[in-house]
Design a protein around this motif. Sequence first.
Motif, mmCIF file in Angstrom:
data_model
loop_
_atom_site.group_PDB
_atom_site.id
_atom_site.type_symbol
_atom_site.label_atom_id
_atom_site.label_comp_id
_atom_site.label_asym_id
_atom_site.label_seq_id
_atom_site.Cartn_x
_atom_site.Cartn_y
_atom_site.Cartn_z
ATOM 1 N N ILE A 4 40.041 60.367 36.049
ATOM 2 C CA ILE A 4 38.687 59.885 36.380
ATOM 3 C C ILE A 4 38.680 58.586 37.198
ATOM 4 O O ILE A 4 37.618 58.060 37.478
ATOM 5 C CB ILE A 4 37.824 59.684 35.104
ATOM 6 N N HIS A 5 39.847 58.080 37.554
ATOM 7 C CA HIS A 5 39.901 56.792 38.272
ATOM 8 C C HIS A 5 41.051 56.823 39.276
ATOM 9 O O HIS A 5 42.217 56.796 38.890
ATOM 10 C CB HIS A 5 40.088 55.669 37.235
ATOM 11 N N SER A 6 40.700 56.868 40.567
ATOM 12 C CA SER A 6 41.749 56.922 41.589
ATOM 13 C C SER A 6 41.230 56.362 42.910
ATOM 14 O O SER A 6 40.025 56.341 43.162
ATOM 15 C CB SER A 6 42.172 58.371 41.828
ATOM 16 N N HIS A 7 42.152 55.915 43.739
ATOM 17 C CA HIS A 7 41.777 55.399 45.056
ATOM 18 C C HIS A 7 42.492 56.222 46.127
ATOM 19 O O HIS A 7 43.283 55.687 46.902
ATOM 20 C CB HIS A 7 42.109 53.905 45.145
ATOM 21 N N ILE A 8 42.204 57.514 46.116
ATOM 22 C CA ILE A 8 42.898 58.416 47.053
ATOM 23 C C ILE A 8 42.021 58.851 48.227
ATOM 24 O O ILE A 8 42.472 59.620 49.064
ATOM 25 C CB ILE A 8 43.471 59.666 46.334
ATOM 26 N N PRO A 41 36.476 55.122 44.983
ATOM 27 C CA PRO A 41 36.657 53.942 45.849
ATOM 28 C C PRO A 41 35.831 52.769 45.346
ATOM 29 O O PRO A 41 34.834 52.954 44.646
ATOM 30 C CB PRO A 41 36.130 54.428 47.212
ATOM 31 N N HIS A 42 36.273 51.567 45.703
ATOM 32 C CA HIS A 42 35.555 50.363 45.266
ATOM 33 C C HIS A 42 34.171 50.278 45.892
ATOM 34 O O HIS A 42 34.010 50.500 47.091
ATOM 35 C CB HIS A 42 36.345 49.109 45.649
ATOM 36 N N GLN A 43 33.205 49.935 45.061
ATOM 37 C CA GLN A 43 31.887 49.527 45.552
ATOM 38 C C GLN A 43 31.578 48.182 44.918
ATOM 39 O O GLN A 43 31.996 47.909 43.787
ATOM 40 C CB GLN A 43 30.805 50.534 45.158
ATOM 41 N N ALA A 75 32.763 56.332 42.113
ATOM 42 C CA ALA A 75 33.089 54.992 42.616
ATOM 43 C C ALA A 75 33.510 54.124 41.443
ATOM 44 O O ALA A 75 33.211 54.440 40.283
ATOM 45 C CB ALA A 75 31.884 54.356 43.300
ATOM 46 N N GLU A 76 34.226 53.058 41.771
ATOM 47 C CA GLU A 76 34.508 52.012 40.789
ATOM 48 C C GLU A 76 33.688 50.809 41.229
ATOM 49 O O GLU A 76 33.941 50.227 42.287
ATOM 50 C CB GLU A 76 36.005 51.665 40.774
ATOM 51 N N ILE A 77 32.685 50.493 40.460
ATOM 52 C CA ILE A 77 31.725 49.467 40.870
ATOM 53 C C ILE A 77 32.075 48.124 40.233
ATOM 54 O O ILE A 77 32.217 48.026 39.012
ATOM 55 C CB ILE A 77 30.291 49.875 40.473
ATOM 56 N N ALA A 131 36.296 50.083 33.218
ATOM 57 C CA ALA A 131 37.610 50.380 33.797
ATOM 58 C C ALA A 131 38.683 49.410 33.296
ATOM 59 O O ALA A 131 38.410 48.239 33.034
ATOM 60 C CB ALA A 131 37.527 50.305 35.321
ATOM 61 N N HIS A 132 39.890 49.936 33.187
ATOM 62 C CA HIS A 132 41.103 49.173 32.812
ATOM 63 C C HIS A 132 40.843 47.941 31.947
ATOM 64 O O HIS A 132 41.018 46.795 32.384
ATOM 65 C CB HIS A 132 41.940 48.803 34.037
ATOM 66 N N ILE A 133 40.469 48.194 30.705
ATOM 67 C CA ILE A 133 40.049 47.093 29.828
ATOM 68 C C ILE A 133 41.204 46.171 29.421
ATOM 69 O O ILE A 133 40.970 45.087 28.896
ATOM 70 C CB ILE A 133 39.348 47.609 28.561
ATOM 71 N N SER A 184 44.785 57.094 36.053
ATOM 72 C CA SER A 184 45.885 56.531 36.852
ATOM 73 C C SER A 184 45.508 55.247 37.593
ATOM 74 O O SER A 184 46.322 54.362 37.751
ATOM 75 C CB SER A 184 46.383 57.556 37.872
ATOM 76 N N ASP A 185 44.286 55.151 38.108
ATOM 77 C CA ASP A 185 43.897 54.048 39.001
ATOM 78 C C ASP A 185 44.902 53.949 40.141
ATOM 79 O O ASP A 185 45.257 52.859 40.581
ATOM 80 C CB ASP A 185 43.809 52.726 38.211
ATOM 81 N N CYS A 186 45.377 55.107 40.616
ATOM 82 C CA CYS A 186 46.441 55.067 41.623
ATOM 83 C C CYS A 186 45.891 54.593 42.966
ATOM 84 O O CYS A 186 44.752 54.878 43.331
ATOM 85 C CB CYS A 186 47.136 56.406 41.744
ATOM 86 N N HIS A 187 46.727 53.827 43.680
ATOM 87 C CA HIS A 187 46.349 53.266 44.978
ATOM 88 C C HIS A 187 47.301 53.718 46.088
ATOM 89 O O HIS A 187 46.937 53.727 47.241
ATOM 90 C CB HIS A 187 46.397 51.730 44.927
ATOM 91 N N ASN A 188 48.549 53.977 45.722
ATOM 92 C CA ASN A 188 49.548 54.289 46.754
ATOM 93 C C ASN A 188 50.739 55.015 46.121
ATOM 94 O O ASN A 188 50.733 55.305 44.929
ATOM 95 C CB ASN A 188 50.009 52.985 47.435
HETATM 96 FE FE FE2 Z 1 40.531 51.058 40.427
#
Ligand code: FE2
Length: 223
Positions: A4-8, A41-43, A75-77, A131-133, A184-188
């Motif tokens: 539920i959390h990714s930056h792809i 994606p970040h907002q 989005a991740e706000i 997110a990511h507490i 995952s919160d994966c970025h790369n």
């Molecule tokens: Fe994130």
Amino acid sequence: MIDIHSHILPGVDDGSRSLEMTKNLLALYREEGVSAVVCTPHQSRELRRAEQLKAQFALLEEKVKDCGVKLYLGAEIYYYDGMLDDLNSGELLTLNGTKYVLVEFSTRNEMAYIPDVVYELSVAGYKPIVAHIERYGYLSLDGWREVKSNGGLIQVNASIFTKKECAKLVKKFMKADLVDFIASDCHNEGSRSVNFSAAKAYVAKKFSERYDKYFGENNIFKD
Ligand SMILES: [Fe+2]
């Protein structure tokens, strides 16, 4: 599994830089047994661009339609005063158009009292997921209990299970049954990649009955 959390979504934030990188990350997802991924994606107040994100997402969906991983847009706000108004007006994105909202806060100092923000969003009919507490050391365990009782859901990053000291904190949260999602919160493809191995091993060993809950199989998009 659902992440539920990714930056792809490529080229829109500090996550994936290209379609090529996104394709490589989707291959990693397949290897991990992930069947669906929410692009988040970040907002922020300064960076809302909902229409641009929707357009980019439509392009990506078309280009990877045979990849074997279902994609959703969210989005991740980054929380700010006035976030609720912008959610209501559609300038900020919820997860796949549902009431679920992935929200992050400042890690350095307490700009907002997280339980109060969660309460405000819940009363307005949203289902806030913090997110990511593991990053918000300023909030106590009781503070997180307040988040839960105010209608909040809690997400931790899978990568934390590979880091002994941080994992200790997250495990404390899990023992108190405060965690709802591991994502995952994966970025790369490097230091912030898709890697659920350590998290899956820990959950299978200690909390196997919560496996589906943590990894999103209890499809949050049904309600
Ligand atoms: Fe994130």
